[in-house]
Design a protein around this motif. Structure first.
Motif, short mmCIF file in Angstrom:
data_model
loop_
_atom_site.label_atom_id
_atom_site.label_comp_id
_atom_site.label_asym_id
_atom_site.label_seq_id
_atom_site.Cartn_x
_atom_site.Cartn_y
_atom_site.Cartn_z
N GLY A 388 -64.45 -23.03 10.52
CA GLY A 388 -64.85 -24.06 9.21
C GLY A 388 -66.31 -24.05 9.47
O GLY A 388 -66.84 -24.43 8.43
N ARG A 389 -66.84 -24.14 10.48
CA ARG A 389 -68.29 -24.23 10.46
C ARG A 389 -69.15 -23.15 9.67
O ARG A 389 -69.95 -23.23 9.07
CB ARG A 389 -69.13 -24.29 11.84
N MET A 390 -68.54 -21.99 9.98
CA MET A 390 -69.30 -20.81 9.27
C MET A 390 -68.81 -20.56 7.87
O MET A 390 -69.48 -20.59 6.86
CB MET A 390 -68.68 -19.65 10.06
N SER A 391 -67.40 -21.04 7.44
CA SER A 391 -66.96 -21.18 6.15
C SER A 391 -68.08 -22.29 5.19
O SER A 391 -68.09 -21.88 4.22
CB SER A 391 -65.47 -21.46 6.10
N ALA A 451 -60.82 -19.66 3.73
CA ALA A 451 -60.23 -20.05 4.98
C ALA A 451 -59.40 -18.63 5.18
O ALA A 451 -59.11 -17.98 4.36
CB ALA A 451 -59.19 -20.83 4.63
N ASP A 452 -59.26 -18.64 6.80
CA ASP A 452 -58.57 -17.64 7.47
C ASP A 452 -57.10 -18.03 7.48
O ASP A 452 -56.91 -18.78 8.10
CB ASP A 452 -59.10 -17.28 8.82
N ILE A 453 -56.12 -17.53 6.62
CA ILE A 453 -54.81 -18.10 6.64
C ILE A 453 -53.95 -17.45 7.58
O ILE A 453 -53.12 -18.25 7.99
CB ILE A 453 -54.15 -17.46 5.24
N ASP A 454 -54.67 -16.57 8.47
CA ASP A 454 -53.46 -16.34 9.81
C ASP A 454 -54.13 -17.37 10.75
O ASP A 454 -53.29 -17.75 11.38
CB ASP A 454 -54.07 -14.94 10.31
#
Length: 511
Positions: A388-391, A451-454
Motif C-alpha cells: 500500500g505504501r508503494m502503491s 492493488a495486487d489482487i492476489d
C-alpha cells in the motif's frame, strides 16, 4: 451499389441474414419488411424473386446464383442487398454447403466488402483482434471493427495461426491447407472485416510498417483497454447490454451486506451526533479545497473515533430496501451514490497505528457499524502495508490503509455489458466521499494507484474471482510542513483557496 459474385473455382461466397432478422412480406409481394434489433427496414415493390431470395437467406447461407433462378432478377436483388448490408452476413465456403468463415455486422453503420490483398505488401493479424470460443465456434472481434468474424472450420484457424507475424499474401496463402484461390479470398474477407492489416508501401527490403502501430489515436491504447471501453459502452457491438438478468433464476442476488466471518468478536465504532456535526462541520467548499495531495504522513496515529466517524458518514447502511417485484430486501440506502443502488462495495482496513484499535485487518460491517477482525497472518498484514505504501507513493508508512473490494455478483446478476465499468464508477464515488469527509476531520489521504489482487485476496480472506480489490486509499495525520513534492506553479484560478480552506478546517477542529 453493385454486388459482384467474386466467385472462384474453389471458393464460394455465401449470403444470409442475421439470425435476429425476420422477413415479412404481404401476399401480393408489393412490400417486404425486415424486422431486426435496430428497427424495421421496408422494401417496396421488391419483386417475387427478391422476396424469395430474402426468405431463403433468413434460413441460412445461400449462393446468390442459386437464390435467383433468372439472371434478369439479379440486379434488383443486388440493389436491395446493397441497402441492407448492415443486416447481411457474408460467408466464404469451400463449397456451397460448408461456410469456412462468416462476417457478421454488429451495428447499423456496418458496411462490409472483401478487400483484395495488395501483392507484395505484408499482411498481419491486427494487434487489437481477440479470439474466443462461443457455443462451439470461434469468434474473432476487434474494438476497431464493426463486424465479427465467425470461424466455422479448422482451415480458418490455420489461417490465423500463420498470420501472427507479417507475411506477404502469397506466402500466407501458400501456408494455408486449401487451394490458392479460396486462401486469397479468405485474406480478402479478413482484411475487409478489419481483422487483418496490410503494411504501408515502403522501401524494398525494409521492415513492414502498419498504420495501427503509428496512428497517434491508437498507439497509447492497450488492446484490452480499448476492447473494455467499447464493450462496456454502446455503439460498436451487438452484445446484450443493460439490465438483462443474465443468470435468470439459477442464481439469487448476494445479500445486501456481507455476513461476518465470526460472531462475537466485532469492535463497535463511534457514532457521531447530527447536532454536533451541524455545529462544527465546515462548508463543502472547504472540504473540496482543503484536501491536498501528500506523500508524507505525520507521526501521530489515527484514532478509532475518527475511523468511526469517517465510516459512519460515508459508508453506513441507512436503511434496507425491497425493490418492486423482488422478494425480500435486495438493496440499501447509503451516503455515497451507487448505480442502481447495487452497493456491491466492501471496505477493509489494514491498521498499523490507530489509537483504540489493535493492529491487524478488519472488515467494516456497514449495517452494524462495527469492525469485524479478519484472521490474517502477520506477514500478510505487513505485505499489505508495504504494498500500500508503494502503491500510494508514500515516503512514510501509512497508519491505516483502506481497501475497497467488490462483490461482483451484486452487479452481474442483473447487468450485462457495463457491469465492471459500473463497479469502477461506484468505487470512484465512494473514494471521493471518503476524501471529502476525511478532509473535514483534518485527516490526510492518499489514493492507491493500484492493488495486487492476489496479495489482497490472501490477506483479506476473499476469492478474487467473486470479491476482489478495486481501489483504496491511505489514511493518516497531516505532516508538519510541506507534505508533497513542491513543483513550480503558475497561478491560474484562485490558487490561494486551499490554504484558506486548510486554515478554516484547523480552526473548526480545534474549537
Amino acid at each position: 451499389m453493385t454486388i459482384t459474385a467474386d466467385t472462384s473455382p474453389d471458393g464460394f461466397p455465401l449470403w444470409s441474414l442475421r439470425e435476429d432478422v425476420h422477413v415479412e412480406a404481404d401476399q401480393a409481394g408489393d412490400v417486404v419488411i425486415l424486422h431486426s434489433r435496430w428497427g424495421d427496414e421496408v422494401v417496396r415493390r421488391p419483386g417475387r424473386a427478391v422476396v424469395e431470395a430474402l426468405h431463403r437467406m433468413s434460413l441460412g447461407p445461400v449462393s446468390l446464383e442459386n437464390a435467383v433462378g433468372d439472371p434478369a432478377d439479379r440486379p434488383a436483388l443486388d440493389r436491395v442487398l446493397g441497402r441492407l448490408r448492415h443486416l447481411v452476413i457474408r460467408s466464404l465456403g469451400l463449397d456451397q454447403e460448408r461456410p469456412v468463415i462468416s462476417v457478421v455486422p454488429l451495428t447499423p453503420r456496418a458496411r462490409f466488402g472483401p478487400v483484395a490483398p495488395r501483392p507484395g505488401r505484408a499482411v498481419r493479424m491486427s494487434r487489437f483482434a481477440v479470439l474466443r470460443a462461443v457455443d462451439g465456434v470461434y469468434h474473432l472481434e476487434s474494438p476497431l471493427s464493426l463486424h465479427r468474424v465467425v470461424l466455422h472450420r479448422p482451415e480458418a484457424l490455420w489461417c490465423l495461426a500463420k498470420l501472427s507475424r507479417p507475411l506477404t499474401p502469397a506466402a500466407a496463402a501458400a501456408a494455408m491447407p486449401c487451394p490458392a484461390a479460396p486462401a486469397m479470398d479468405m485474406l480478402a474477407y479478413l482484411i475487409g472485416a478489419g481483422m487483418l492489416v496490410q503494411a504501408r508501401p515502403g522501401e524494398t527490403g525494409g521492415p513492414p510498417v502498419f498504420a495501427e502501430d503509428t496512428d497517434p489515436a491508437l498507439v497509447t491504447w492497450p488492446p484490452e483497454d480499448l476492447m473494455f471501453h467499447t464493450r462496456s459502452t454502446l455503439g460498436r457491438h451487438d452484445h446484450d447490454f443493460g439490465a438483462t438478468y443474465p443468470m435468470g433464476e439459477r442464481w439469487t442476488v448476494e445479500p445486501v451486506t456481507k455476513p461476518a466471518a465470526r460472531e462475537g468478536e466485532s469492535v463497535p465504532l463511534y457514532r457521531p451526533r447530527w447536532e454536533t456535526l451541524m455545529a462544527s462541520d465546515p462548508p463543502l467548499t472547504a472540504a473540496v479545497e482543503g484536501r491536498r495531495p501528500t506523500r508524507r504522513f505525520g507521526a501521530g496515529a489515527v484514532t478509532a473515533d475518527e475511523l468511526g466517524e469517517l465510516l459512519y458518514r460515508t459508508a453506513r447502511v441507512r436503511s434496507l430496501l425491497a425493490s418492486p417485484g423482488e422478494p425480500g430486501e435486495v438493496t440499501s440506502d447509503r451516503p455515497y451514490p451507487s448505480f442502481a443502488a447495487s452497493y456491491e462495495l466492501e471496505l477493509y482496513l489494514a491498521v498499523d497505528r490507530c489509537a483504540g484499535l489493535r493492529p491487524g485487518v478488519y472488515h467494516y460491517d456497514p449495517s452494524g457499524h462495527r469492525l469485524d477482525p479478519v484472521p490474517a497472518a502477520q506477514a500478510d498484514v505487513q505485505e499489505l502495508l508495504d504494498r500500500g505504501r508503494m502503491s500510494a507513493d508514500l515516503t512514510t508508512p501509512p497508519p491505516v490503509l483502506m481497501f475497497v473490494t467488490a462483490r461482483f455478483r451484486r452487479v452481474t446478476w442483473k447487468f450485462t455489458g457495463p457491469g465492471y465499468a459500473l463497479v469502477l464508477r461506484n468505487t470512484g464515488a465512494l473514494l471521493q466521499t471518503l476524501y471529502l469527509v476525511a478532509a473535514t476531520l483534518e485527516l490526510a489521504t492518499r489514493p492507491l494507484a493500484t492493488a495486487d489482487i492476489d496479495v489482497t485476496a490472501r490477506a483479506l480472506g476473499t476469492d478474487w474471482r467473486t470479491e476482489s480489490c478495486v481501489g483504496g486509499l491511505a489514511l493518516g495525520r497531516p505532516a508538519d510542513g510541506p507534505g508533497r513534492v513542491e513543483r513550480r506553479r503558475r497561478p491560474v484560478n484562485d490558487p490561494g483557496w486551499p490554504e484558506l480552506a486548510a486554515e478554516l478546517l484547523r480552526r473548526r477542529r480545534t474549537r
